[in-house]
Design an enzyme around this catalytic site. Structure first.
Site, PDB file in Angstrom:
ATOM      1  N   LYS A 278     -10.368  13.977   8.045  1.00 42.12           N
ATOM      2  CA  LYS A 278     -10.777  14.046   9.123  1.00 42.12           C
ATOM      3  C   LYS A 278     -11.216  15.333   9.493  1.00 42.12           C
ATOM      4  O   LYS A 278     -12.146  15.962  10.236  1.00 42.12           O
ATOM      5  CB  LYS A 278      -9.616  13.606   9.854  1.00 42.12           C
ATOM      6  CG  LYS A 278      -9.018  11.867   9.634  1.00 42.12           C
ATOM      7  CD  LYS A 278      -7.800  11.857  10.445  1.00 42.12           C
ATOM      8  CE  LYS A 278      -7.187  10.170   9.745  1.00 42.12           C
ATOM      9  NZ  LYS A 278      -6.232   9.746  10.615  1.00 42.12           N
TER      10      LYS A 278
ATOM     11  N   GLN B  94      -0.533  11.867  12.367  1.00 40.91           N
ATOM     12  CA  GLN B  94      -0.636  10.743  10.796  1.00 40.91           C
ATOM     13  C   GLN B  94       0.556  10.045  10.027  1.00 40.91           C
ATOM     14  O   GLN B  94       1.944  10.451  10.698  1.00 40.91           O
ATOM     15  CB  GLN B  94      -1.334  11.660   9.912  1.00 40.91           C
ATOM     16  CG  GLN B  94      -1.738  10.572   8.221  1.00 40.91           C
ATOM     17  CD  GLN B  94      -2.634  10.456   8.733  1.00 40.91           C
ATOM     18  OE1 GLN B  94      -3.456  10.591   9.552  1.00 40.91           O
ATOM     19  NE2 GLN B  94      -2.945   9.847   7.755  1.00 40.91           N
TER      20      GLN B  94
ATOM     21  N   ASP C 110      -6.683   7.598  18.447  1.00 45.40           N
ATOM     22  CA  ASP C 110      -6.519   6.420  17.387  1.00 45.40           C
ATOM     23  C   ASP C 110      -6.925   4.611  17.597  1.00 45.40           C
ATOM     24  O   ASP C 110      -6.143   4.220  16.777  1.00 45.40           O
ATOM     25  CB  ASP C 110      -5.302   6.269  16.942  1.00 45.40           C
ATOM     26  CG  ASP C 110      -4.739   7.437  15.529  1.00 45.40           C
ATOM     27  OD1 ASP C 110      -6.134   7.611  14.278  1.00 45.40           O
ATOM     28  OD2 ASP C 110      -4.408   8.318  15.273  1.00 45.40           O
TER      29      ASP C 110
HETATM   30  N1  GUN Z   1      -2.320   6.259   8.850  1.00 48.22           N
HETATM   31  C1  GUN Z   1      -3.022   5.603   8.102  1.00 48.22           C
HETATM   32  N2  GUN Z   1      -3.952   5.024   9.050  1.00 48.22           N
HETATM   33  C2  GUN Z   1      -3.876   5.953   9.942  1.00 48.22           C
HETATM   34  C3  GUN Z   1      -5.306   6.413  10.701  1.00 48.22           C
HETATM   35  O1  GUN Z   1      -5.577   5.604  11.721  1.00 48.22           O
HETATM   36  N3  GUN Z   1      -4.252   7.246  12.027  1.00 48.22           N
HETATM   37  C4  GUN Z   1      -3.501   7.916  11.302  1.00 48.22           C
HETATM   38  N4  GUN Z   1      -2.414   8.593  12.811  1.00 48.22           N
HETATM   39  N5  GUN Z   1      -2.515   7.339  10.931  1.00 48.22           N
HETATM   40  C5  GUN Z   1      -2.692   6.716   9.669  1.00 48.22           C
END
Ligand code: GUN
Length: 293
Positions: free
Chosen positions: A52, A96, A119
């Site tokens: 990311k 995350q 998100d």
């Molecule tokens: N863990 C797995 N997928 C995601 C996501 O799209 N965002 C976040 N914050 N954590 C994750």
């Protein structure tokens, strides 16, 4: 069978994002800014967050990674989130998941200002999504919609069977595919680990979204000829033959299922790459105040 190529679709959209980020910089004097909080050292989370951050830099965003070890308290995290909520130069904030057991993910999710919740996990964004109002759509479902759009796949009137009901993918995906929108306008069946006759239901799918987190869960005998297959699985297994030391498997048995399908996403190189694009698009929309003023 034709491939829904995440590399091709994501690179094309990232070029558009980069052009808009440059324009934003010229007009505002700053770059769109995504902040990620990562707790602990989970291998998968490390990889996703690094990707990311790298992609932010690639499209001309600013990115900040805030790391904590597993012992961080919920109060410390909430304090940091409150601080970032107040920062006018923080456009997007993601924490995350998963988090260590002593931290309540719901509390953390709700503490993030919904106007920075790129998100799309906050109940305000979830509620607005259900009502088909402007909102941040969770990155993976958003990426899948962008993939369907990129390949001009008409979903109207089709039967979409979603396998898995997670808050991050299955549940929002089922809502999005049923909305009066394009992509959307599907008849949706949401299946999960307690579903009876799962195979029979999946067999009815014109579109199958596999998001159950189990390697090769969807097999050829569960797939109607000509179905469109969206594989969300990222199942890591240790491997002595790869440089990284692991190998990724989808939730779909690609080799068996691909010849029966009309379109299919590979793993890796499919939905995973589009997830990042969804996140970047949300961050840019936040910076430009396109959804909330
Ligand atoms: N863990 C797995 N997928 C995601 C996501 O799209 N965002 C976040 N914050 N954590 C994750």
């Amino acid at each position: 069978m034709q491939l829904l190529d995440g590399k091709f679709a994501s690179e094309k959209i990232k070029q558009e994002i980069a052009a808009q980020a440059a324009e934003f910089l010229q007009q505002s004097g700053r770059k769109p800014h995504l902040i990620a909080i990562l707790v602990g050292n989970d291998g998968g989370s490390e990889t996703y967050v690094a990707s990311k951050m790298k992609n932010c830099e690639k499209v001309g965003f600013r990115s900040s990674l805030i790391r904590y070890n597993d012992e961080v308290t919920e109060a410390e995290l909430l304090q940091k989130i409150a601080e970032i909520n107040q920062d006018p130069e923080a456009d997007g904030l993601i924490v995350q998941l998963p988090l260590p057991k002593h931290i309540d993910p719901e509390k953390i999710t709700e503490a993030i200002d919904y106007r920075k919740d790129v998100d799309g996990f906050h109940p305000v964004n979830l509620g607005r999504m259900i009502r088909n109002l402007p909102c941040f759509i969770p990155a993976t479902p958003y990426g899948i919609l962008l993939m369907l759009q990129a390949y001009q796949i008409d979903t109207t009137g089709k039967h979409c069977v979603v396998v898995g009901r997670s808050n991050i993918v299955g549940s929002p995906m089922s809502i999005l595919m049923a909305r009066n929108a394009n992509p959307g306008n599907c008849t949706v069946t949401l299946t999960h680990s307690k579903t009876h006759n799962l195979k029979e239901l999946v067999l009815q799918g014109d579109i199958i979204v596999a998001a159950i987190g189990k390697k090769n869960f969807v097999t050829a005998d569960m797939v109607k000829p000509g179905a469109i297959i969206i594989d969300v699985g990222i199942n890591r297994e240790n491997s002595a033959t790869t440089k990284s030391g692991y190998k990724l498997y989808g939730d779909v048995d690609f080799e068996q299922v691909a010849p029966k399908s009309s379109w299919i996403t590979p793993v890796p190189g499919g939905v995973g790459l589009m997830t990042i694009v969804g996140l970047l698009k949300n961050t840019l929309a936040s910076a430009k105040k396109e959804i909330y003023s």
